[in-house]
Design a protein around this motif. Structure first.
Motif: not given
Lengths: 264, 285
Positions: A98, A247, A249, A252-253, A255-256, A262, A264
């Protein structure tokens, strides 16, 4: 009466300990960065619901602890939020999971909306001591910083460069207490993880760039640091599965959604 | 049979007593073992008298923190000791015993409030008040002194009351019979007779003040800085250890243990000064 209570307590303890001992479970321990800790906890919780055979424990301690415990084996995965990894982390396999912006924050009562990197450096070094020198009101600046060793502080100092923190700067030992201090003091300035911004404080533009997700992702906002997961040896087995999940989707979502960016 | 029981009890008590002492010794040895080598390596003079604390540049000078610890403790004394002793005198000499028996445990409840709660009140109420009325950042030496002064009140009051009550009633009666007023009796007889107890209460409070960490971290501002006024932010020895322990490795970690050694020595010195003072007073009497 007491005997009944006592036996009930024992029964409860037995039930808890039995239900706690699953068979054939793999356990993973994460330790380190307090900035990433709440995210790691959330990710671990979600991961464990879909993979009931894995138990993941998340501990804090700071980035230095993350590197140390990954090296010593005290934790399988170390977490660190540093701009550049130190020497003793070179042997570890590092994965960026992240990114996190470092927001320069002031009290909402403060009229300033933008500072240049040079101004920020001069404020934290004690060269600029009054808000009127940077276009604000005539009031002394209260500088709030983190303790030595904090990942947020070392990232901040590495990106702004040439910072020798002035002697009478207040020191707070977490992102949360920085936020409280700045929210309570109209003349203060501090910095904290972008993920922990709220309405009680105001994030400043740095060199004209907003501290927003878009501007950080596009690379315009310069106070950004990566968050590393550090593993001794190669990524394999459950460790690899969990990092892959972060890592993915879905990971990462998660985390977002809570304010980190994210990888990347 | 009875005799065996008697001996058994003696042994058990002895072991218990020694375990308390040996734990103290173990802690002291551990801290000294971790910290002393650093002091020799870095140089005691550099370590104690330099005011440069920059762990990432391997500069470890704790002079500002020693000064801060002393000021904060003195400040707590200035706030807490007069309040505590006056409160104890009032409760034991002027107020009916029944009321005192209700009020004293209530004051002792102050000791049951966790220090983090004191710190929280300090951050939320005291610091903004100081900032508004006196200027400065609010989180300051003054805030820490006031909070610690309140925190030591229960210790000072309850031990002072105990020692004042231990003064024989006949002393007071004698003084009153000679025509002295209540206040004259208090400051010429009662205080003199219970002086050692009152001093002991202040010393115990002092011990709590210098060792307190959580509340101080929250209200003192923690800048490594020799204070020039009570409104300056300071970092005490205990706060320094607690703030940086979780991150520290290598030299930095040893330096924190060495800070612990200094703290230990400061406390030993303070306590010995105090106990000498008590002994002098007693022998004078």
């Amino acid at each position: 009466m007491f005997r009944k209570l006592f036996s009930a307590l024992i029964a409860m303890a037995v039930i808890i300990s039995i239900s706690g001992c699953g068979k054939g479970k793999t356990s993973l321990t994460l330790a380190g960065s307090t900035a990433f800790q709440p995210f790691a906890e959330k990710l671990a919780e979600k991961y464990m619901t879909t993979n009931p055979n894995v138990t993941i424990t998340v501990q804090g301690g700071g980035s230095a602890v993350g590197i140390q415990s990954a090296n010593s084996g005290a934790a399988q995965i170390g977490m660190a939020d540093l701009v550049t990894l130190p020497e003793d982390a070179k042997a570890l396999t590092a994965t960026v999971v992240a990114k996190d912006g470092v927001a320069i924050v002031v009290n909402p009562a403060n009229k300033i909306i933008n500072l240049t990197t040079d101004q920020i450096r001069d404020i934290f070094n004690g060269k600029i001591t009054n808000w009127k020198e940077v276009g604000g009101e005539n009031a002394p600046i209260t500088v709030v910083s983190r303790e030595a060793g904090s990942g947020t502080r070392s990232s901040f100092e590495q990106i702004v460069t040439n910072i020798t923190l002035k002697k009478d700067a207040l020191i707070q030992d977490s992102n949360g207490t920085i936020r409280e201090t700045v929210a309570n003091d109209a003349n203060s300035i501090g910095y904290l993880s972008h993920g922990l911004l709220n309405e009680k404080i105001k994030a400043l533009k740095v060199d004209g760039q907003d501290c927003t997700v878009e501007s950080i992702v596009s690379g315009n906002y310069k106070l950004v640091r990566p968050i590393f997961l550090l593993v001794k040896g190669n990524l394999e087995g459950e460790i690899k599965n969990f990092i892959d999940y972060i890592l993915s989707e879905e990971g990462q979502n998660t985390i977002k959604k809570d304010g980190l960016l994210p990888a990347k | 049979m009875k005799l065996i029981g008697e001996k058994g009890v003696t042994k058990v008590l002895m072991i218990t007593a020694f375990s308390a002492i040996s734990i103290l010794l173990l802690i002291a040895l551990f801290i000294i073992n971790e910290g002393l080598p650093f002091i020799f390596k870095y140089g005691a003079g550099n370590f104690l008298l330099s005011s440069d604390w920059q762990p990432h540049l391997n500069k470890f000078g704790i002079y500002p923190m020693i000064v801060a610890s002393i000021w904060v403790t003195l400040g707590a004394m200035i706030v807490g000791a007069p309040l505590g002793v006056a409160g104890a005198l009032f409760l034991s000499e002027y107020v009916p015993r029944t009321i005192m028996r209700i009020v004293k445990p209530t004051i002792e409840l102050l000791a049951a409030i966790p220090s983090v709660v004191y710190g929280f009140i300090g951050v939320m109420v005291l610091a903004p008040l100081i900032r508004k009325n006196f200027g400065g950042p609010g989180l300051s030496l003054l805030a820490a002194s006031i909070i610690l002064g309140v925190m030591i009140l229960p210790t000072v009051i309850s031990i002072s009351i105990d020692s004042i009550l231990a003064v024989p009633q006949s002393y007071r009666e004698g003084s009153l019979a000679l025509g002295a007023t209540t206040w004259q009796t208090i400051h010429m007889v009662t205080i003199k007779a219970s002086k050692s107890g009152i001093i002991a209460s202040i010393i115990l409070g002092l011990g709590r003040a210098i060792g307190e960490t959580m509340a101080v971290i929250m209200v003192a501002g923690n800048s490594v800085n020799i204070p020039h006024s009570p409104l300056d932010s300071v970092r005490t020895l205990t706060a320094n250890i607690a703030l940086e322990m979780s991150y520290a490795t290598g030299m930095h970690r040893q330096a924190l243990f060495a800070t612990g050694v200094v703290l230990l020595i400061v406390i030993i010195i303070l306590n010995s000064i105090a106990s000498v003072a008590i002994r002098k007073r007693i022998s004078k009497r």
